[in-house]
Design an enzyme around this catalytic site. Structure first.
Site, PDB file in Angstrom:
ATOM      1  CG  ASP A   1       2.617  -3.972   9.547  1.00 31.83           C
ATOM      2  OD1 ASP A   1       2.765  -5.141   9.102  1.00 31.83           O
ATOM      3  OD2 ASP A   1       2.704  -2.963   8.832  1.00 31.83           O
TER       4      ASP A   1
ATOM      5  CG  ASP B   1       6.381  -4.428  10.247  1.00 34.17           C
ATOM      6  OD1 ASP B   1       7.043  -4.831   9.265  1.00 34.17           O
ATOM      7  OD2 ASP B   1       6.107  -3.230  10.441  1.00 34.17           O
TER       8      ASP B   1
ATOM      9  NE  ARG C   1      -1.645  -0.098   4.653  1.00 34.28           N
ATOM     10  CZ  ARG C   1      -2.467   0.177   5.641  1.00 34.28           C
ATOM     11  NH1 ARG C   1      -3.741   0.363   5.430  1.00 34.28           N
ATOM     12  NH2 ARG C   1      -2.014   0.283   6.866  1.00 34.28           N
TER      13      ARG C   1
ATOM     14  CB  THR D   1      -2.927   7.205  -2.092  1.00 28.37           C
ATOM     15  OG1 THR D   1      -2.273   5.959  -2.404  1.00 28.37           O
ATOM     16  CG2 THR D   1      -2.183   8.348  -2.750  1.00 28.37           C
TER      17      THR D   1
HETATM   18  N1  URA Z   1      -2.604  -4.200   7.716  1.00 20.47           N
HETATM   19  C1  URA Z   1      -2.117  -4.629   8.902  1.00 20.47           C
HETATM   20  O1  URA Z   1      -1.149  -5.396   8.951  1.00 20.47           O
HETATM   21  N2  URA Z   1      -2.708  -4.193  10.031  1.00 20.47           N
HETATM   22  C2  URA Z   1      -3.774  -3.365  10.025  1.00 20.47           C
HETATM   23  O2  URA Z   1      -4.274  -3.010  11.101  1.00 20.47           O
HETATM   24  C3  URA Z   1      -4.273  -2.941   8.764  1.00 20.47           C
HETATM   25  C4  URA Z   1      -3.668  -3.380   7.628  1.00 20.47           C
END
Ligand code: URA
Length: 210
Positions: free
Chosen positions: A201, A204, A105, A109
């Site tokens: 995330d 991560d 992403r 944006t």
């Molecule tokens: N992607 C993620 O890894 N966590 C989120 O909260 C939203 C998108």
């Protein structure tokens, strides 16, 4: 609840999800939990796979049992976090083929950008199960499904750990024919489009890259 959204509820799943959400859970444990949750979810996602009668002989007598028939499966993780869900699924469906879709992403944006797509050549004949732990704005899954359809896929399900109403609505607006399986529909999104309460995330945390 929309008819093509399945919220899978089970005490084991709820327990593991809570451990997954905990910020003190290590990457190693996070990976194992995603693995286990994916395996438990795969059971539900494949519930309607067709079966046929097969004659066998037990040590006692002849009998007729059910075996999987015809419909093969392709697991397609959205890179990179979706890859964390593949191993758990393969432990239940070891003959599935695995494709990959690469989307990241744009942090400004929030829109997904395609950078990779490699799928089994017979994707149109398979039940395609797209995996992504998080369905936040819905942009990545929406675009991944468009990529799959453009390459011939017709029977598509999505397997998500944590979803939002926003993400579900976005995907079903463009793809009302697909089915979404999730174990939680969370409250919403924060200003950075992270799911609240979510789990942070997922990529991560899976790969220890924070
Ligand atoms: N992607 C993620 O890894 N966590 C989120 O909260 C939203 C998108």
């Amino acid at each position: 609840m929309k008819e093509n959204v399945t919220l899978i509820k089970h005490p084991l799943i709820q327990h593991k999800l809570t451990m997954l959400r905990d910020k003190n859970t290590s990457s190693k444990d996070f990976r194992e939990l995603v693995n286990e949750l994916s395996m438990l979810m795969a059971f539900e996602v494949t519930r309607n796979l067709p079966v046929e009668d097969v004659e066998i002989e037990t040590p006692i007598c002849k009998t007729v049992g059910k075996c999987l028939s015809g419909l093969d499966v392709a697991i397609v993780p959205i890179m990179r976090a979706g890859m964390g869900m593949v191993e758990g699924m393969l432990s239940l469906i070891p003959n599935a083929k695995v494709g990959h879709i690469g989307l990241y992403r744009n942090e400004e944006t929030i829109e997904p950008i395609e950078y990779y797509c490699k799928l089994p050549s017979d994707i149109s004949k398979r039940l395609v199960i797209v995996t992504d732990p998080m369905l936040a704005t819905g942009g990545s899954l929406r675009d991944a499904i468009t990529m799959l359809k453009n390459r011939g896929a017709v029977n598509i399900k999505a397997m998500i750990l944590v979803a939002t109403e926003t993400g579900i609505n976005e995907v079903l607006k463009y793809h009302p024919d697909i089915e979404i399986y999730t174990i939680s529909i969370d409250e919403g999104l924060n200003e950075k489009s992270y799911i609240v309460p979510g789990l942070g995330d997922a990529g991560d945390r899976l790969f220890g890259t924070k």
